[in-house]
Design an enzyme around this catalytic site. Structure first.
Site, PDB file in Angstrom:
ATOM      1  N   TRP A  31       0.666  -1.223   0.128  1.00 22.09           N
ATOM      2  CA  TRP A  31       0.086  -0.024   0.134  1.00 22.09           C
ATOM      3  C   TRP A  31       0.910   1.215   0.137  1.00 22.09           C
ATOM      4  CZ3 TRP A  31      -5.210   2.189   1.238  1.00 22.09           C
ATOM      5  CH2 TRP A  31      -5.957   0.809   1.259  1.00 22.09           C
ATOM      6  N   GLU A  67      -0.233  -7.071   7.217  1.00 20.11           N
ATOM      7  CA  GLU A  67       0.251  -8.068   7.058  1.00 20.11           C
ATOM      8  C   GLU A  67       1.814  -8.294   7.487  1.00 20.11           C
ATOM      9  OE1 GLU A  67      -1.857  -6.956   4.503  1.00 20.11           O
ATOM     10  OE2 GLU A  67      -3.484  -8.285   5.456  1.00 20.11           O
ATOM     11  N   VAL A  90       0.909   3.886   6.500  1.00 18.92           N
ATOM     12  CA  VAL A  90      -0.692   3.859   6.780  1.00 18.92           C
ATOM     13  C   VAL A  90      -1.009   5.375   6.986  1.00 18.92           C
ATOM     14  CG1 VAL A  90      -2.503   3.173   8.259  1.00 18.92           C
ATOM     15  CG2 VAL A  90      -0.364   1.792   8.057  1.00 18.92           C
ATOM     16  N   ILE A  91      -1.904   5.664   5.959  1.00 19.83           N
ATOM     17  CA  ILE A  91      -1.950   7.516   5.887  1.00 19.83           C
ATOM     18  C   ILE A  91      -3.464   7.461   6.522  1.00 19.83           C
ATOM     19  CG2 ILE A  91      -2.596   9.229   4.265  1.00 19.83           C
ATOM     20  CD1 ILE A  91      -0.184   7.860   2.666  1.00 19.83           C
ATOM     21  N   GLU A  94     -10.544   8.902   6.151  1.00 24.73           N
ATOM     22  CA  GLU A  94     -12.020   9.167   6.729  1.00 24.73           C
ATOM     23  C   GLU A  94     -12.492   8.488   7.839  1.00 24.73           C
ATOM     24  OE1 GLU A  94     -14.649   9.803   3.396  1.00 24.73           O
ATOM     25  OE2 GLU A  94     -13.501  11.664   2.843  1.00 24.73           O
ATOM     26  N   HIS A  97      -9.645   3.474  10.236  1.00 27.32           N
ATOM     27  CA  HIS A  97      -8.727   2.210   9.834  1.00 27.32           C
ATOM     28  C   HIS A  97      -7.231   2.119  10.187  1.00 27.32           C
ATOM     29  CE1 HIS A  97      -7.927   4.977   6.273  1.00 27.32           C
ATOM     30  NE2 HIS A  97      -6.755   4.186   6.454  1.00 27.32           N
ATOM     31  N   PHE A 122       9.977  -1.229  13.768  1.00 26.33           N
ATOM     32  CA  PHE A 122       9.001  -0.583  13.293  1.00 26.33           C
ATOM     33  C   PHE A 122       9.199   0.390  12.252  1.00 26.33           C
ATOM     34  CE2 PHE A 122       5.242   2.429  13.906  1.00 26.33           C
ATOM     35  CZ  PHE A 122       4.097   1.600  13.739  1.00 26.33           C
ATOM     36  N   ARG A 136       8.919  12.400   5.023  1.00 25.69           N
ATOM     37  CA  ARG A 136       9.675  11.302   5.760  1.00 25.69           C
ATOM     38  C   ARG A 136      10.304  10.027   5.135  1.00 25.69           C
ATOM     39  NH1 ARG A 136       6.265  14.431   8.247  1.00 25.69           N
ATOM     40  NH2 ARG A 136       6.564  15.074  10.473  1.00 25.69           N
TER      41      ARG A 136
HETATM   42  N1  RBF Z   1      -2.606  -0.772   4.272  1.00 26.51           N
HETATM   43  C1  RBF Z   1      -1.344   0.176   4.364  1.00 26.51           C
HETATM   44  O1  RBF Z   1      -0.157  -0.448   4.334  1.00 26.51           O
HETATM   45  N2  RBF Z   1      -1.564   1.547   4.357  1.00 26.51           N
HETATM   46  C2  RBF Z   1      -2.931   2.176   4.527  1.00 26.51           C
HETATM   47  O2  RBF Z   1      -2.890   3.261   4.297  1.00 26.51           O
HETATM   48  C3  RBF Z   1      -4.161   1.116   4.392  1.00 26.51           C
HETATM   49  N3  RBF Z   1      -5.293   1.777   4.370  1.00 26.51           N
HETATM   50  C4  RBF Z   1      -6.281   0.759   4.392  1.00 26.51           C
HETATM   51  C5  RBF Z   1      -7.516   1.441   4.502  1.00 26.51           C
HETATM   52  C6  RBF Z   1      -8.584   0.516   4.523  1.00 26.51           C
HETATM   53  C7  RBF Z   1      -9.911   1.069   4.794  1.00 26.51           C
HETATM   54  C8  RBF Z   1      -8.503  -1.033   4.764  1.00 26.51           C
HETATM   55  C9  RBF Z   1      -9.509  -1.809   4.784  1.00 26.51           C
HETATM   56  C10 RBF Z   1      -7.075  -1.373   4.505  1.00 26.51           C
HETATM   57  C11 RBF Z   1      -6.067  -0.459   4.400  1.00 26.51           C
HETATM   58  N4  RBF Z   1      -4.748  -0.845   4.197  1.00 26.51           N
HETATM   59  C12 RBF Z   1      -3.731  -0.171   4.440  1.00 26.51           C
HETATM   60  C13 RBF Z   1      -4.659  -2.645   4.081  1.00 26.51           C
HETATM   61  C14 RBF Z   1      -4.339  -3.265   5.238  1.00 26.51           C
HETATM   62  O3  RBF Z   1      -3.138  -3.061   5.906  1.00 26.51           O
HETATM   63  C15 RBF Z   1      -4.606  -4.870   4.918  1.00 26.51           C
HETATM   64  O4  RBF Z   1      -3.552  -5.223   3.874  1.00 26.51           O
HETATM   65  C16 RBF Z   1      -5.804  -5.234   4.649  1.00 26.51           C
HETATM   66  O5  RBF Z   1      -6.988  -4.762   5.461  1.00 26.51           O
HETATM   67  C17 RBF Z   1      -6.028  -6.683   4.650  1.00 26.51           C
HETATM   68  O6  RBF Z   1      -5.767  -7.389   5.675  1.00 26.51           O
END
Ligand code: RBF
Length: 164
Positions: A31, A67, A90-91, A94, A97, A122, A136
């Site tokens: 992601w 994961e 992880v941004i 709204e 999550h 981490f 960053r």
């Molecule tokens: N994974 C990330 O690494 N960064 C994110 O910003 C991110 N945003 C997510 C937003 C939502 C609403 C969901 C459901 C998942 C997001 N994920 C994100 C994925 C998450 O880490 C994981 O791969 C999935 O939820 C499958 O287990």
């Protein structure tokens, strides 16, 4: 302390000992891949510039940051791996999550680290927006991937010293 005050990228690596034969893993979430690739490059290049051999760095990709914990465990449980760096971004959106993911990963990586008695770093950015992430990941606040690499080396070095 903010990252502007404390930037491990500028820390001295004196006294790390011989790390050329140590093996490391870097787990990278897919992601926000523009950001996580820059973090990976920072971590990889810093390990190499500190003396880790390229062939002693293994990479594993995972779909998202959630994961990172399980894949880090798969590496950490191997005796030949001295330390693991988990990289993600992880941004905030709204919904909440980000909080669920960040807390789960932080706790999960801590558990893996304690269970396998080795550093599991981490390297997950938890910004409010993409601009803060880019700042960053090689931008004006340095590269947190560099810092993650320095951290794993310092922890491995401390562990070696204490177990002598
Ligand atoms: N994974 C990330 O690494 N960064 C994110 O910003 C991110 N945003 C997510 C937003 C939502 C609403 C969901 C459901 C998942 C997001 N994920 C994100 C994925 C998450 O880490 C994981 O791969 C999935 O939820 C499958 O287990």
């Amino acid at each position: 302390m903010s990252s502007t005050d404390k930037n491990l990228s500028t820390f001295s690596t004196d006294g790390l000992g011989d790390i050329s034969n140590l093996r490391f893993a870097i787990v990278v979430a897919e992601w926000n891949t523009d950001v996580t690739e820059r973090l990976f490059e920072g971590a990889f290049n810093t390990l190499v510039s500190c003396g880790v051999r390229k062939e002693n760095i293994e990479r594993g990709n995972v779909p998202g940051s959630y994961e990172l914990t399980l894949a880090s465990q798969w590496f950490a449980q191997r005796e030949d791996i001295a330390g693991v760096i988990a990289i993600g971004a992880v941004i905030k959106g709204e919904t909440l999550h980000n909080e669920y993911i960040n807390h789960a990963v932080a706790q999960g990586l801590t558990n893996v680290s304690l269970k396998y008695d080795k550093p599991v770093v981490f390297g997950v950015l938890t910004p409010n927006n993409m601009e803060q992430a880019v700042d960053r990941a090689g931008g004006k606040h340095g590269n947190k991937g560099d810092e993650a690499a320095i951290t794993v080396l310092k922890m491995v070095s401390l562990q070696q010293r204490l177990s002598r």
